[in-house]
Design an enzyme around this catalytic site. Structure first.
Site: not given
Ligand code: SF4
Length: 499
Positions: A135-136
């Site tokens: 995530n990111g």
């Protein structure tokens, strides 16, 4: 590793899951979840991903490991509930260790998202296999990708996150957690990662801790999740947040082993998680997201009072701030706009005529409440302003005497490069207009945004924003990027000039 049930061959209908006003909200791009030490871990992951569905609706994937059956995976387009609840699918994901990912692809990639871009990604190394869910956003991904391809890596997807697997493959370390450390030291930007080997569940947060990651205990096992709301759904106990720059390696036998593989940095958690992305029933930094949003409304009422008859939220994310605004101002709160909860899957093949109905498909005005009133509308953000204009028209059509917008975030004037889908800078209303100009453009009686200091106070920083050393990432409001977006600068993105 096998993907024993292949995804449907027909093209996926993205419009079925896309918001009709897509592009007028910032979109979190991913949610991640992992479990070790419980029977049928993939079922727990499916439930966790279901609770994280607000972080990504286009696709989801799960990888599990069983000592007799090895690694197995399933990746699907669409909602978790429509795919990962089928016994026939879940039976193909046995084992006590599993990780998963839900994804929202960027608006620009509509129609191009392929099943091979759906995480978790898997790599087979000399010491065994590993799967990762990220995530990111990696801000130097394009440079890394070029370098890796020149040195012989063969990419399977168009996703930035696949760089991590290839960097791991090039590391000379002897075990997978050490290879992950090596790989992630080369990566810039924002990353919360959940990964697994045959026996280990691994969680890592980037040194600034931009994206969230929490640790939970479930029975004799452990879990990692983007948000605490996904722990609740499986009956897990919240243990703590993974610290910025921390790596945890978790096994059923040894429990949680923590290390700090990166150079220490001052944390810069994404302040927008408090405003909009996280679910209101999650806890961030020891604070209830709901309570923080309510407090944003309180601050907003103090900063930008106005004479009116009714405070209405733009549902759903404006609701807690509207409650706080009404409480502080003493103006009655009412549900002047009602959300149609079943929008989304309703129109599997939306016609042009239906698409043109836009916001009316998902929001309807409560005419009996609105008529003749001076209405304060509380919304979480203004991105392009297209939805705000439509909502204003709906409210006036319903006979409101005045419409005042109060926005629970400062003007969004800069794009995010850390895992949130934002339009290009020119498309952001606040990038090209002052507050007064936006007010005139939206055609409302008044428009006020919470100040950056007011937002900081609402998240618990009593003194407001430390301008020399901000406590959060707030780049989409301030233009001050805690990590230089190298790829974007190479493409011509102009950073804000230093003051
Ligand atoms: S730029 Fe905005 S949305 Fe992106 S991480 Fe920073 S605060 Fe969050």
């Amino acid at each position: 590793m096998s993907d024993p049930i292949f995804p449907p061959a027909h093209p996926f209908d993205f419009d079925a899951v896309r918001d009709p006003d897509d592009g007028d909200k910032l979109k979190e791009e991913c949610g991640i979840f992992g479990v070790v030490g419980v029977t049928d871990a993939a079922n727990f992951v499916a439930l966790g991903l279901h609770a994280l569905q607000h972080r990504g609706q286009e696709a989801g994937g799960i990888v599990s490991h069983h000592p007799d059956h090895g690694f197995n995976s399933a990746r699907r387009f669409g909602y978790v509930r429509d795919n990962f609840t089928r016994a026939s699918l879940m039976e193909t994901l046995p084992g006590q260790l599993a990780i998963g990912h839900v994804r929202y692809s960027t608006a620009g990639s509509k129609g191009q998202t392929q099943i091979r871009d759906v995480q978790p990604f898997f790599g087979e190394f000399s010491m065994g296999g590993a799967a990762i869910a990220h995530n990111g956003n990696i801000t130097n991904a394009e440079a890394l990708r070029r370098e890796l391809i020149e040195r012989g890596s063969i990419f399977q997807s168009s996703s930035d996150s696949e760089c991590i697997i290839h960097l791991m493959a090039r590391s000379l370390q002897r075990d997978i957690p050490a290879r992950m450390e090596d790989a992630l030291r080369r990566v810039e930007g924002a990353f919360s990662v959940v990964a697994m080997t045959r026996t280990k569940l691994i969680g890592v947060r980037d040194p600034l801790g931009v994206r969230p990651l929490v640790l939970g205990k479930v029975g004799d096992g452990w879990c990692l999740s983007s948000e605490t709301c996904a722990l609740d759904i499986i009956g897990a106990e919240f243990v703590r947040e993974i610290e910025p720059g921390e790596m945890v390696v978790i096994t059923a036998e040894k429990g949680v082993e923590s290390s700090r593989p990166f150079r220490p940095a001052k944390p810069r958690f994404c302040i927008f998680e408090h405003v909009y992305f996280s679910r209101p029933d999650s806890i961030i930094g020891g604070r209830s997201v709901y309570e923080t949003r309510r407090q944003i409304g309180v601050e907003l009422a103090r900063e930008a009072p106005v004479d009116a008859d009714l405070v209405c939220p733009v549902p759903d994310s404006g609701t807690p701030a509207a409650i706080g605004f009404a409480h502080e101002s003493g103006i009655p709160y009412g549900m002047g706009i009602v959300r149609n909860q079943y929008m989304g899957r309703t129109f599997i093949e939306p016609t042009e005529q239906i698409r043109n109905m836009g916001v009316r498909l998902k929001l309807n005005v409560n005419r009996a409440l609105i008529k003749g009133k001076r209405v304060i509308l509380v919304d979480d953000s203004v991105v392009r302003g297209t939805t705000s204009r439509k909502i204003k028209e709906m409210i006036l059509d319903a006979g409101a005497a005045e419409v005042h917008f109060r926005i629970a975030s400062p003007p969004t004037a800069w794009p995010c490069f850390y895992g949130v889908d934002t339009p290009q800078r020119e498309k952001l209303l606040a990038a090209t207009m002052s507050e007064d100009e936006m007010c005139a453009h939206l055609g409302v009686d008044s428009l006020k945004f919470i100040s950056l200091d007011g937002l900081y106070r609402a998240v618990g920083e009593a003194e407001g924003r430390d301008t020399k050393c901000p406590q959060y990432c707030d780049a989409c409001f301030s233009g001050e990027y805690p990590v230089e977006p190298a790829d974007m600068i190479e493409k011509g993105f102009q950073m804000k000039a230093a003051e």
